[in-house]
Write a protein that holds these residues in place. Sequence first.
Motif, PDB file in Angstrom:
ATOM      1  N   VAL A  25       0.870  -1.185   0.000  1.00  0.00           N
ATOM      2  CA  VAL A  25       0.000   0.000   0.000  1.00  0.00           C
ATOM      3  C   VAL A  25       0.907   1.236   0.000  1.00  0.00           C
ATOM      4  O   VAL A  25       1.858   1.295   0.783  1.00  0.00           O
ATOM      5  CB  VAL A  25      -0.886   0.003   1.270  1.00  0.00           C
ATOM      6  CG1 VAL A  25      -1.710   1.285   1.351  1.00  0.00           C
ATOM      7  CG2 VAL A  25      -1.772  -1.226   1.291  1.00  0.00           C
TER       8      VAL A  25
ATOM      9  N   ALA B 229      -4.817   7.009   0.661  1.00  0.00           N
ATOM     10  CA  ALA B 229      -4.502   5.568   0.617  1.00  0.00           C
ATOM     11  C   ALA B 229      -5.176   4.870   1.806  1.00  0.00           C
ATOM     12  O   ALA B 229      -6.378   5.043   2.013  1.00  0.00           O
ATOM     13  CB  ALA B 229      -3.004   5.323   0.542  1.00  0.00           C
TER      14      ALA B 229
ATOM     15  N   ASP C 217      -9.578  10.924  -1.038  1.00  0.00           N
ATOM     16  CA  ASP C 217      -9.150   9.842  -1.946  1.00  0.00           C
ATOM     17  C   ASP C 217     -10.356   9.373  -2.757  1.00  0.00           C
ATOM     18  O   ASP C 217     -11.486   9.439  -2.294  1.00  0.00           O
ATOM     19  CB  ASP C 217      -8.541   8.658  -1.186  1.00  0.00           C
ATOM     20  CG  ASP C 217      -7.505   7.916  -2.026  1.00  0.00           C
ATOM     21  OD1 ASP C 217      -6.307   7.954  -1.686  1.00  0.00           O
ATOM     22  OD2 ASP C 217      -7.894   7.306  -3.051  1.00  0.00           O
TER      23      ASP C 217
ATOM     24  N   MET D  89      -9.025   1.662  -1.889  1.00  0.00           N
ATOM     25  CA  MET D  89      -8.423   2.237  -0.681  1.00  0.00           C
ATOM     26  C   MET D  89      -9.486   2.640   0.353  1.00  0.00           C
ATOM     27  O   MET D  89      -9.244   2.589   1.559  1.00  0.00           O
ATOM     28  CB  MET D  89      -7.637   3.524  -1.026  1.00  0.00           C
ATOM     29  CG  MET D  89      -6.532   3.357  -2.031  1.00  0.00           C
ATOM     30  SD  MET D  89      -5.135   2.475  -1.295  1.00  0.00           S
ATOM     31  CE  MET D  89      -4.008   2.410  -2.676  1.00  0.00           C
TER      32      MET D  89
END
Length: 225
Positions: free
Chosen positions: A36, A65, A86, A91
């Motif tokens: 990640v 993330a 995001d 994610m």
Amino acid sequence: MLEVRDVALKEFVDSHHKSFDDDLAALRRANEEEGVPLILAETEEILSLLLSLTSPERILEIGTAHGYSALFFAKKLPAAHITTIDRNPGMIDFAKAEFAARKEGERIDFRVGDAMEILDELVSTLSGADESQKFDFVFIDAAKSHYREFFEAAEKICTKDALIVCDNILLKGWIVEAEGKAAKRHRTSIKYMKQFIEYLRRRDDIEASILTGGDGLAIIRFINE
Ligand SMILES: C[S@@+](CC[C@H](N)C(=O)[O-])C[C@H]1O[C@@H](n2cnc3c(N)ncnc32)[C@H](O)[C@@H]1O
């Protein structure tokens, strides 16, 4: 493209990285094992120092993330409020779960969607607002071809003394040399990142420091005459 000496130095710095707490150390390990994306240890060191020096109260992050850096901000600054953005379905649920699992998550406002759309919304809400409602620290860590747009939106909703920090400015060194597949695959990011650095240099109303630490950082403040 890193020389053996650079790798050894990086490993040395990483091995001396002191996590903020055991929880973040475990989250860093888990993110790294799962591949990640998250801030490098050296980037965290630089951010940590900047946060200690500036004590921001309202942080805007573009690129969540799984939430590592947002949680780092929230832990490091127990009174700060963090807005993080995001759009990646891969994610979002993970980040939500990490925030829900910790008390610091209560101070994290997770906005799901494309950063430019959310930034436009924030600009409509905040551009005429009082300084006390604007962001005093911005961390840009998302699509590498869009830093200029992110920066220009962010500056409309920042306080005059805000710091804006952009990660991955040197794109693993590809900014000066990319070969084979990397050169082809990342050519758009490389082109736009170079243009962004030149744009920062041309602006005489800001002070922009470009550093090689981590994956390269631009640290920007506004010159208030
Ligand atoms: C490098 S990761 C962020 C890492 C995070 N800051 C950390 O250190 O834990 C970049 C993230 O930006 C997101 N992203 C990229 N472009 C975006 C966009 N236009 N809008 C919203 N999110 C975006 C990606 O989905 C990815 O999760």
